[in-house]
Design a protein around this motif. Structure first.
Motif, short mmCIF file in Angstrom:
data_model
loop_
_atom_site.label_atom_id
_atom_site.label_comp_id
_atom_site.label_asym_id
_atom_site.label_seq_id
_atom_site.Cartn_x
_atom_site.Cartn_y
_atom_site.Cartn_z
N TYR A 169 0.83 -1.21 0.00
CA TYR A 169 0.00 0.00 0.00
C TYR A 169 0.87 1.26 0.00
N ASP A 170 1.98 1.24 0.75
CA ASP A 170 2.87 2.39 0.76
C ASP A 170 3.50 2.60 -0.61
N ASP A 173 0.92 4.03 -3.01
CA ASP A 173 0.67 5.44 -2.70
C ASP A 173 1.81 6.31 -3.22
N ASP A 177 0.18 6.89 -6.84
CA ASP A 177 -0.90 7.75 -6.34
C ASP A 177 -2.19 6.97 -6.13
N THR A 178 -2.06 5.77 -5.56
CA THR A 178 -3.20 4.90 -5.31
C THR A 178 -3.27 4.56 -3.82
N VAL A 179 -4.41 4.84 -3.21
CA VAL A 179 -4.62 4.48 -1.81
C VAL A 179 -5.95 3.73 -1.69
N ASP A 217 -9.86 1.77 -4.99
CA ASP A 217 -9.04 2.91 -4.62
C ASP A 217 -9.90 4.09 -4.17
N GLN A 218 -9.26 5.22 -3.95
CA GLN A 218 -9.95 6.41 -3.45
C GLN A 218 -11.00 6.93 -4.41
#
Length: 262
Positions: A169-170, A173, A177-179, A217-218
């Motif tokens: 996940y880190d 991100d 640019d994916t959370v 994702d967000q």
């Protein structure tokens, strides 16, 4: 592991504190056998009755477990990992929050054509490729889970060139640019196969928590399909339910508990 010293003498209290300090500082590891009561007493320079008092206090505190019988003994108890299903968080962050050291052993990595199950989970077309990563996750150096993650390859180019020993996940991100925005998880209790037991350091047939996860994702786009096998004897599942719905943009999980279909 903070059991009081009630009903034990000063010598037993000294031994209790000495052993507890070694456990807390990693000099005695989870699952490690401390030795026979007589040998421990001799090593620490106390009587067997004093040693028995100290071990009893440690057992009541949950720091050790005593197994009777010829092949038994006193063992350092493994701390259980609390897996909070109320939030979408990677295993490294989960362990750090509980004062444990996170680690990984990478089993396989590949770019492979998605199978039917993966295509359905990630809504991919026929012939689509995924980044496929299989890892063993460690808590304080001991196996806690076997993780199999699949991500759309066209969305995450060169992901396999990055260090995969930490949090995916880190990495997603920082580099893409994916959370996580929302995850749906299905949890079953299954019996460990011989291979799974060998990898996770448990016995064949031991209970495992099988967790299948699909993550958006967000922006609501699907990006992760994974399957984790957690050691049930080292994992506690928890859920925290707010009185009001989460604010827009907060990550959340939808969890389903279902029996295994044979």
């Amino acid at each position: 592991m903070s059991e009081s010293s009630d009903a034990i003498g000063p010598a037993a209290e000294r031994v209790r504190r000495q052993l507890l300090d070694q456990i807390q500082h990693g000099l005695l590891h989870p699952g490690e056998r401390l030795g026979a009561e007589r040998d421990l007493a001799q090593k620490l320079g106390v009587s067997r009755s004093t040693m028995r008092q100290a071990l009893g206090a440690l057992e009541r505190a949950g720091a050790v477990r005593r197994v009777p019988g010829r092949g038994g003994g006193t063992f350092v108890r493994s701390q259980k990992v609390e897996r909070d299903l109320s939030r979408v968080v990677g295993v490294p962050a989960l362990l750090r929050a509980q004062g444990m050291t996170s680690g990984s052993r990478i089993i396989t990595t590949a770019i492979t054509e998605a199978d039917q199950e993966t295509r359905a989970a990630l809504e991919l077309g026929v012939g689509a490729y995924v980044v496929d990563v299989v890892r063993i996750r460690l808590a304080d150096g001991m196996p806690i889970s076997l993780e199999h993650v699949r991500l759309p390859a066209d969305r995450f180019p060169q992901l396999l060139d990055l260090p995969l020993g930490g949090s995916l996940y880190d990495l997603l991100d920082e580099h893409y640019d994916t959370v996580p925005g929302e995850a749906e998880e299905h949890i079953e209790v299954v019996a460990a196969s011989e291979d799974e037991a060998s990898i996770l350091g448990t016995d064949p047939g031991a209970a495992l928590l099988s967790i299948t996860r699909i993550t958006k994702d967000q922006d609501g786009a699907l990006f992760e399909f994974s399957h984790d096998l957690f050691r049930a004897d080292r994992t506690i599942i928890s859920v925290r339910t707010p009185a009001t719905p989460p604010a827009s943009g907060d990550s959340r999980r939808v969890v389903s508990l279902r029996p295994r279909v044979k």
